[in-house]
Design a protein around this motif. Structure first.
Motif, mmCIF file in Angstrom:
data_model
loop_
_atom_site.group_PDB
_atom_site.id
_atom_site.type_symbol
_atom_site.label_atom_id
_atom_site.label_comp_id
_atom_site.label_asym_id
_atom_site.label_seq_id
_atom_site.Cartn_x
_atom_site.Cartn_y
_atom_site.Cartn_z
ATOM 1 N N ALA A 235 -107.290 -1.972 -46.586
ATOM 2 C CA ALA A 235 -107.211 -1.467 -45.212
ATOM 3 C C ALA A 235 -105.984 -0.577 -45.037
ATOM 4 O O ALA A 235 -106.027 0.421 -44.319
ATOM 5 N N ILE A 236 -104.883 -0.955 -45.668
ATOM 6 C CA ILE A 236 -103.669 -0.139 -45.559
ATOM 7 C C ILE A 236 -103.133 0.129 -46.962
ATOM 8 O O ILE A 236 -102.925 -0.802 -47.736
ATOM 9 N N VAL A 237 -102.949 1.407 -47.265
ATOM 10 C CA VAL A 237 -102.293 1.776 -48.521
ATOM 11 C C VAL A 237 -101.170 2.746 -48.193
ATOM 12 O O VAL A 237 -101.392 3.724 -47.476
ATOM 13 N N ASP A 238 -99.999 2.451 -48.693
ATOM 14 C CA ASP A 238 -98.819 3.311 -48.432
ATOM 15 C C ASP A 238 -98.641 3.581 -46.942
ATOM 16 O O ASP A 238 -98.463 4.728 -46.509
ATOM 17 N N ASP A 239 -98.755 2.541 -46.171
ATOM 18 C CA ASP A 239 -98.581 2.634 -44.720
ATOM 19 C C ASP A 239 -99.577 3.575 -44.045
ATOM 20 O O ASP A 239 -99.326 4.109 -42.965
ATOM 21 N N ALA A 240 -100.711 3.773 -44.703
ATOM 22 C CA ALA A 240 -101.757 4.595 -44.072
ATOM 23 C C ALA A 240 -103.029 3.784 -43.982
ATOM 24 O O ALA A 240 -103.371 3.049 -44.908
ATOM 25 N N ALA A 241 -103.737 3.932 -42.839
ATOM 26 C CA ALA A 241 -104.979 3.205 -42.668
ATOM 27 C C ALA A 241 -106.070 3.834 -43.515
ATOM 28 O O ALA A 241 -106.085 5.049 -43.728
ATOM 29 N N LEU A 242 -106.986 2.997 -43.993
ATOM 30 C CA LEU A 242 -108.085 3.473 -44.825
ATOM 31 C C LEU A 242 -109.006 4.394 -44.020
ATOM 32 O O LEU A 242 -109.491 5.411 -44.504
ATOM 33 N N LEU A 249 -104.069 2.425 -37.658
ATOM 34 C CA LEU A 249 -103.006 1.633 -38.275
ATOM 35 C C LEU A 249 -102.438 0.563 -37.347
ATOM 36 O O LEU A 249 -102.251 -0.589 -37.752
ATOM 37 N N ASP A 250 -102.180 0.956 -36.083
ATOM 38 C CA ASP A 250 -101.547 -0.044 -35.191
ATOM 39 C C ASP A 250 -102.460 -1.241 -34.950
ATOM 40 O O ASP A 250 -102.024 -2.378 -34.847
ATOM 41 N N ARG A 253 -102.139 -3.389 -37.986
ATOM 42 C CA ARG A 253 -100.864 -4.120 -37.996
ATOM 43 C C ARG A 253 -100.938 -5.351 -37.088
ATOM 44 O O ARG A 253 -100.428 -6.426 -37.414
ATOM 45 N N LYS A 254 -101.567 -5.148 -35.930
ATOM 46 C CA LYS A 254 -101.720 -6.273 -35.001
ATOM 47 C C LYS A 254 -102.585 -7.362 -35.640
ATOM 48 O O LYS A 254 -102.295 -8.562 -35.554
ATOM 49 N N THR A 255 -103.656 -6.913 -36.285
ATOM 50 C CA THR A 255 -104.546 -7.870 -36.950
ATOM 51 C C THR A 255 -103.786 -8.646 -38.029
ATOM 52 O O THR A 255 -103.924 -9.869 -38.153
ATOM 53 N N GLU A 256 -102.969 -7.923 -38.764
ATOM 54 C CA GLU A 256 -102.206 -8.557 -39.840
ATOM 55 C C GLU A 256 -101.333 -9.678 -39.309
ATOM 56 O O GLU A 256 -101.321 -10.795 -39.839
#
Ligand SMILES: [Zn+2]
Length: 928
Positions: A235-242, A249-250, A253-256
């Motif tokens: 879902a996230i690679v190198d701080d970028a959303a898939l 992304l945000d 992050r909330k889901t995480e």
């Protein structure tokens, strides 16, 4: 790309279109050709709003071509859409039979409905694949075929799978939460291996698209298996959303932070913790003992508010007597001993239920052995499971709870059975079942490695035999029984007797005397009042020092177990097991008797209090004996410690006393074996007899020691059992009769009147009725050849061939075993026990006919033990009392019985003074 099965019709269409000179048409034709050849182009062509992402394109192409594909995607990243595109294109381009399987049928049907609608109605589909349509008649969404022969079936994981060319699996398990259960994971795997994989055509392909749910989920196991192309998008690679357009992304992050790192890594990053199949926290225990001490829980004190509903760790501290029992179980398991039996006869509160349930949990949850626990009645199952097994074992052990499914098992024919009191357990690889069942209803469709039988006394004997039948296929076949002994000779008491007969011994640190607390009760319980000589608990329920009553039971009193010889405090935490039939252990047939006296965790104050009540009520006494002492009391038990004590109190004398009078005669009895047991009684009248000697003699010393004792104690006649040491018995009989030097033995005719003298006063005569009689007999061998009581006592010669080949003869007595023992037992009983015995000239006997000496020698403790255990009678299945039990320590009772027999036969003639020695006709005649 792998070659695809062509559809001839679309090829024709393509040719038609390409041959058109119109440019626009040519462009359309190129688009159509691209759509026909590339599922991603097709997807974009079919739905102009759908812009496939890079990962969409990769996934769709791979799913249409790879023979074995695992696509891992985070949740909400269009897995179903990928499935729709793949299925639509394959139905258009090929004639393959597709099966779509997902965790929920509804989810799958949403996909297949979209696919069906496209095939049926979408004009672009028709343009690209003009010959592929749905037949006229309506077909269910769950299974439809196309006009070209393609098919799409939609099922739920776990269902039967139709024969397929492509198996599309879309999220086989609902969520990481579901996947926590090894049972759920196992169910998916079972279905994949047995139902799905086997239904695939030879060149068939498998596509699994999922989010990861567990390290050991289907994807995890297949990846480990190897041979799969794996595409894993995080879902996230190198701080970028898939897929930032759809799942920014945000949001991720909330889901995480909501899910926590573990679930996040697993579901969204496709990186589950490597959990080697097992449940996360399943402990590995080396032994049942270790499991019991580290994992087993017991409810806290229910009587106190602060501990009610709580659980504490089970401990063997204060229950040291259980260690040997637990180790016997471990021995069987560690060495895979086949057909072992372990019987634990115990009262209440020693930890029976904890031991049973923990053993069941350990065997199923750690060793993956199938265990059946049999309760006396099916009606008890639900209660035992709901109020004991579940709260203490399942609810207290999260790893176990995660592995087990209650109420469901698969039987031998593979059928799932729903039943109360059953469970299946798996770590993903190994499987086992546990079953609680009533012994009134033994299931015949299941088998087990281990059977535990609870409260054997309540079990119908006819059903008990079915238990072994449930174990036939196992390599262990352990049967363990536990419960209270309520009836002599059957049930738990029989199980104990048939085993090694283990009892707890406490050793005095001062005088080294070993003592069994149950057999030494009540005197072993002492009042802790600081005196050098402790006051002891009595049959009256009070504490006495000598005859002086020191105290009754008071809640403030402190008690201890004191050595029966010297009064030294015994350590209840240092019990040693003594097995009376240790040979049975070699046959893996253990039995243990465990009373509350040998469990230090049970307060002596409570035991004294219970005893205090028991001496006032028969019902409570019965309960005391079964629950506290773990020794049954029943009508089948003739002699008790109380009865023997009474025979000691009436008249005080020590062993080997001077003769009662010049009328008294002394008789001996000898029980033969590896050790021999010699017994002497003195008889003055039928109501006045005394026991004056008991001794255990090694077999090789019998020939010397017994004549010595007969001489010094003045024994007139001694009876010896002929078996099993026939040679020694006959030698002794020759010696005691003074005919061992006889060179030639006269032959007694088989029938007819006769009078045959052997010398030294020994004569056999037979009257005209055929009744034989020995006269002047000082020793005879005894055989219990009369099978039924009431067949009388037969006197005859026992002829045998001596070492020099000549014929030798000794007196023999043939009678019934049961009658002989019974006669000796009854002498201790009085009208209080229902024993009425009237004697002409003497009246009704009101006290014991035979009295016992006061002696602290160990032989007298053995005397008591042999008389108590030997005076139990079997109970026939009809309920009738049978013969006296065999196979237990009863030697002195038998020696006594032989002496009693000598008395019965001897009293037929007037006794006179007697001594042993070489023949001298003038002075030496026995009174017989
Ligand atoms: Zn002692």
């Amino acid at each position: 790309m792998e070659p695809l099965t062509e559809c001839d019709e679309s090829e024709e269409l393509e040719l038609e279109l390409v041959q058109q000179p119109d440019k626009r048409l040519a462009a359309i034709a190129r688009g159509l050709k691209a759509s026909r050849d590339n599922p991603c182009s097709f997807a974009a062509y079919l739905d102009q709003r759908f812009i496939p992402t890079k990962f969409n394109r990769e996934a769709i192409v791979a799913a249409c071509t790879e023979p074995r594909l695992i696509c891992v995607l985070p949740p909400s990243h269009g897995k179903s859409r990928i499935m729709i595109e793949v299925a639509t294109w394959l139905l258009g381009r090929t004639r393959q039979k597709l099966t779509l399987a997902s965790w929920s049928l509804e989810e799958g049907l949403d996909v297949s409905r979209d696919v069906r609608d496209r095939v049926a109605q979408n004009p672009r589909f028709r343009l690209v694949f003009p010959r592929v349509a749905l037949p006229q008649k309506t077909q269910p969404v769950a299974k439809f075929i196309t006009t070209s022969g393609g098919m799409l079936s939609t099922i739920e994981v776990g269902d039967q799978v139709p024969l397929s060319d492509v198996l599309l699996i879309d999220d086989p398990i609902k969520s990481p939460k579901e996947a926590q259960s090894a049972v759920n994971r196992e169910r998916v795997w079972d279905w994949y291996i047995n139902a799905a994989f086997t239904r695939l055509n030879v060149a068939g392909r498998i596509v699994l698209i999922c989010s990861r749910a567990h390290g050991d989920d289907l994807a995890g196991r297949l990846i480990k298996q190897g041979g799969w192309k794996v595409l894993n998008w995080q879902a996230i690679v190198d701080d970028a959303a898939l897929w930032p357009d759809r799942v920014p992304l945000d949001y991720l992050r909330k889901t995480e932070s909501a899910l926590g790192p573990k679930v996040w890594r697993c579901a969204y990053q496709g990186e589950p913790d490597d959990e080697q199949g097992g449940s996360t926290s399943m402990p590995r225990r080396e032994s049942f003992k270790e499991f019991l001490e580290l994992d087993a829980k017991v409810p806290g004190d229910q009587s106190k508010r602060e501990t009610r509903g709580t659980f504490t760790r089970f401990t063997l501290d204060g229950r040291e007597a259980l260690v040997d029992i637990v180790e016997a179980f471990d021995f069987v398991l560690a060495n895979s001993i086949k057909d072992a039996q372990i019987a634990v006869a115990g009262g209440a509160q020693w930890g029976k239920t904890t031991l049973q349930h923990a053993f069941m949990t350990y065997c199923t949850g750690q060793l993956f052995r199938n265990v059946m626990t049999f309760l006396p009645d099916e009606g008890l199952v639900s209660d035992v499971v709901q109020t004991k097994f579940r709260p203490t074992m399942v609810d207290q052990l999260p790893w176990f709870a995660g592995m087990i499914e209650m109420g469901k098992v698969t039987n031998e024919s593979g059928k799932t059975v729903n039943r109360i009191g059953v469970y299946s357990v798996t770590d993903g690889i190994r499987k086992a079942t546990g079953m609680f069942c009533g012994l009134n209803k033994v299931p015949t469709t299941h088998s087990a490695d281990i059977a535990l039988i609870d409260e054997v006394d309540d079990v119908d004997e006819r059903n008990e035999k079915f238990v072994a039948g449930r174990l036939t296929t196992s390599d262990i076949r352990l049967i363990a029984k536990a419960g209270t002994q309520r009836v002599h000779g059957r049930g738990m008491n029989k199980a104990w007797k048939d085993g090694s007969q283990g009892i707890v011994m406490l050793t005095c640190s001062h005088c080294q005397r070993q003592q069994n607390p149950e057999d030494s009760f009540p005197g072993i319980v002492c009042l802790d009042d600081g005196s050098a000589e402790p006051a002891r608990l009595t049959h009256a329920g009070d504490f006495r020092r000598g005859e002086e009553v020191v105290s009754t039971h008071l809640p403030s009193n402190k008690y201890f177990l004191g050595c029966v010889s010297c009064g030294t405090r015994l350590d209840r935490r240092a019990p040693a097991w003594k097995h009376k039939r240790a040979d049975q252990i070699l046959l893996h047939n253990w039995s243990f008797r465990i009373s509350q006296l040998s469990i230090d965790a049970i307060d002596l104050g409570k035991i004294v209090n219970d005893w205090h009540k028991a001496v006032q009520s028969d019902d409570k006494m019965l309960m005391f004996r079964t629950d506290v002492l773990a020794i049954p009391k029943s009508t089948a038990q003739k002699l008790t410690p109380e009865i023997l004590d009474r025979a000691r109190r009436i008249e005080v004398f020590d062993v080997s006393p001077p003769p009662m009078s010049n009328r008294s005669v002394r008789y001996g009895g000898l029980d033969m074996g590896g050790r021999c047991w010699f017994f002497v009684r003195e008889v003055e009248s039928p109501i006045r007899k005394r026991v004056i000697w008991a001794e255990s003699i090694p077999l090789h010393q019998v020939g010397v020691r017994v004549p010595q004792l007969c001489e010094s104690l003045g024994v007139s006649c001694t009876f010896v059992d002929q078996m099993p040491e026939t040679k020694e018995s006959r030698t002794l009989a020759l010696r005691l009769n003074g005919i061992d030097a006889l060179s030639q033995f006269p032959r007694i005719p088989d029938t007819g009147q006769c009078h045959v003298s052997f010398g030294n006063g020994l004569t056999f005569s037979r009257d005209d009725h055929g009744d034989g009689k020995w006269v002047g007999m000082k020793c005879a061998v005894v055989r219990f050849d009369k099978k039924r009581p009431g067949q009388g006592i037969e006197l005859k010669p026992d002829y045998f061939t001596g070492s020099n080949g000549s014929e030798i003869c000794v007196p023999m007595v043939v009678c019934n075993r049961m009658e002989t023992v019974d006669s000796a037992v009854r002498e201790f009983l009085t009208p209080a026990e229902g024993e009425m015995e009237n004697h002409i000239g003497l009246g009704l006997r009101s006290t014991p006919a035979i009295l016992l000496p006061q002696s602290k020698l160990d032989i007298w403790r053995e005397f008591d033990e042999h008389h108590i255990s030997g005076s139990e009678r079997e109970r026939e299945t009809s309920g009738e009392l049978g013969d006296y039990v065999d196979g237990i320590a009863n030697h002195l009772l038998f020696a006594n019985s032989y002496a009693r027999l000598a008395e019965v036969i001897g009293s037929r003639s007037k006794p006179v003074a007697f001594s042993y020695g070489r023949p001298n006709r003038e002075h030496r005649t026995s009174g017989i």
